[in-house]
Design an enzyme around this catalytic site. Structure first.
Site, PDB file in Angstrom:
ATOM      1  N   HIS A  24     -83.962 -67.660 -71.300  1.00 40.41           N
ATOM      2  CA  HIS A  24     -83.627 -68.150 -69.955  1.00 40.41           C
ATOM      3  C   HIS A  24     -82.656 -69.333 -70.037  1.00 40.41           C
ATOM      4  O   HIS A  24     -82.864 -70.237 -70.851  1.00 40.41           O
ATOM      5  CB  HIS A  24     -84.897 -68.580 -69.213  1.00 40.41           C
ATOM      6  N   ASP A  72     -81.710 -65.051 -68.575  1.00 38.38           N
ATOM      7  CA  ASP A  72     -82.050 -64.818 -67.173  1.00 38.38           C
ATOM      8  C   ASP A  72     -82.010 -66.108 -66.361  1.00 38.38           C
ATOM      9  O   ASP A  72     -82.118 -67.213 -66.902  1.00 38.38           O
ATOM     10  CB  ASP A  72     -83.463 -64.232 -67.058  1.00 38.38           C
TER      11      ASP A  72
END
Length: 356
Positions: free
Chosen positions: A192, A45
């Protein structure tokens, strides 16, 4: 108005042409096929980040691992080349809103704007539309999901949260990911590539990928975006046997690893001479996921004389999850024992290539 309409229709094609020209099918990472214990989807992400994402793509390439990137629209707009690299390698590029807003606090109109702007950036960069979205912070509700459905987006959260954004060590990120895996299920791991601590995440990925595979899981993107492989069959020349049969293994090749399980129908074209020179072939050649091709067996007979050389046409039909490069291949059968045509043998111009 007409000019604007034509330009709007052609824009995805214009964008996609340089992408395909720079990204041959061979560049796609081969898919995992050994999924005995289940599937793991590594998802990243908040990117793309010019430093962390680029290094992460190199790591995934070295490990032959495909993943899913939920990109933030305003970052994707600044780094479209990274999105093209993702698609070239076979990763999925999906929607994580325009500026990482809490979508559950926005009106449906604002939610559609956040997701729609990101969709357009991904389409301009890669030539394809996202099909799933992940709400930032996992903050969602019925209104968010309804607004996304209007854009053709399905919500995807996660089953394993590594909390890699919280300052965990490289080993801690790896342990958190492995601890959360559940056998014989689809495991979605949250990581992430666009936060301050993403350097540790990137360093954790290679050992994590190896441990996941050692445990019997396979790695796949949430959505398979790699192009279909193209199937071809080369022309083959074979000497006819003096008696009995010769079995010829004709290769049916793919120009890249098959990302799906696919197949193509291969059959011999019927004809008066063809049916006496080879036994009729009509079968589906199947390509399991991760394969590079197969073979079709052609049995050359010696029952009747032939006028020197006969060309048997193999027809490629009904491709499934593959592209067909051309529809015809040829098996050229030579028989040196019969150098001249035999008048009594029925022939057609399509079946016979006369040899001087």
């Amino acid at each position: 108005m007409l000019v604007r309409h034509v330009v709007r229709l052609l824009l995805p094609v214009i964008v996609l042409v340089p992408l395909l020209g720079a990204a041959p099918a061979q560049a796609v990472i081969p898919p995992d096929t050994a999924c005995g214990r289940g599937t793991v989807h590594l998802t990243f992400d908040d990117g793309p980040d010019p430093r962390h994402t680029r290094e992460l793509l190199r790591v995934l390439r070295r490990e032959h691992a495909q993943a899913t990137f939920f990109v933030v629209g305003r970052r994707a707009a600044r780094h479209p080349g990274l999105l093209r690299e993702m698609v070239r390698d076979g990763h999925a590029v999906e929607n994580h809103s325009w500026d990482h807003a809490d979508l559950s606090r926005l009106s449906r109109h604002r939610v559609r704007s956040e997701l729609g702007r990101t969709d357009r950036v991904v389409r301009r960069a890669t030539g394809r539309e996202p099909t799933i979205f992940r709400p930032p912070y996992g903050a969602t509700d019925r209104g968010v999901r309804a607004a996304a459905r209007r854009l053709g987006l399905r919500q995807e959260l996660w089953t394993v949260d590594t909390r890699d954004w919280s300052g965990r060590s490289v080993a801690g990120i790896r342990r958190a990911a492995l601890k959360g895996l559940r056998p014989h299920r689809s495991n979605v791991v949250l990581l992430h590539d666009g936060v301050a601590t993403s350097g540790r995440t990137v360093r954790a990925v290679a050992p994590l990928v190896r441990r996941i595979r050692a445990k019997g899981y396979c790695l796949r993107p949430l959505v398979t975006t790699a192009p279909y492989a193209t199937v071809t069959v080369p022309d083959v020349r074979v000497r006819r046997p003096a008696s009995g049969e010769t079995v010829v293994a004709v290769p049916v090749r793919l120009d890249a690893w098959s990302q799906w399980s696919g197949s193509v129908r291969v059959r011999t074209e019927r004809g008066a001479v063809t049916d006496q020179v080879v036994r009729p072939v009509d079968e589906r050649v199947r390509f399991p996921r991760g394969s590079r091709g197969g073979v079709v067996l052609v049995r050359v007979r010696s029952d009747v004389p032939i006028p020197g050389t006969v060309t048997v046409r193999l027809l490629l039909q009904d491709p499934r999850h593959v592209h067909r490069a051309h529809g015809v291949a040829r098996v050229v059968v030579t028989d040196p024992a019969w150098p001249t045509p035999t008048p009594s043998l029925p022939t057609t111009s399509a079946d016979v290539v006369a040899t001087p």
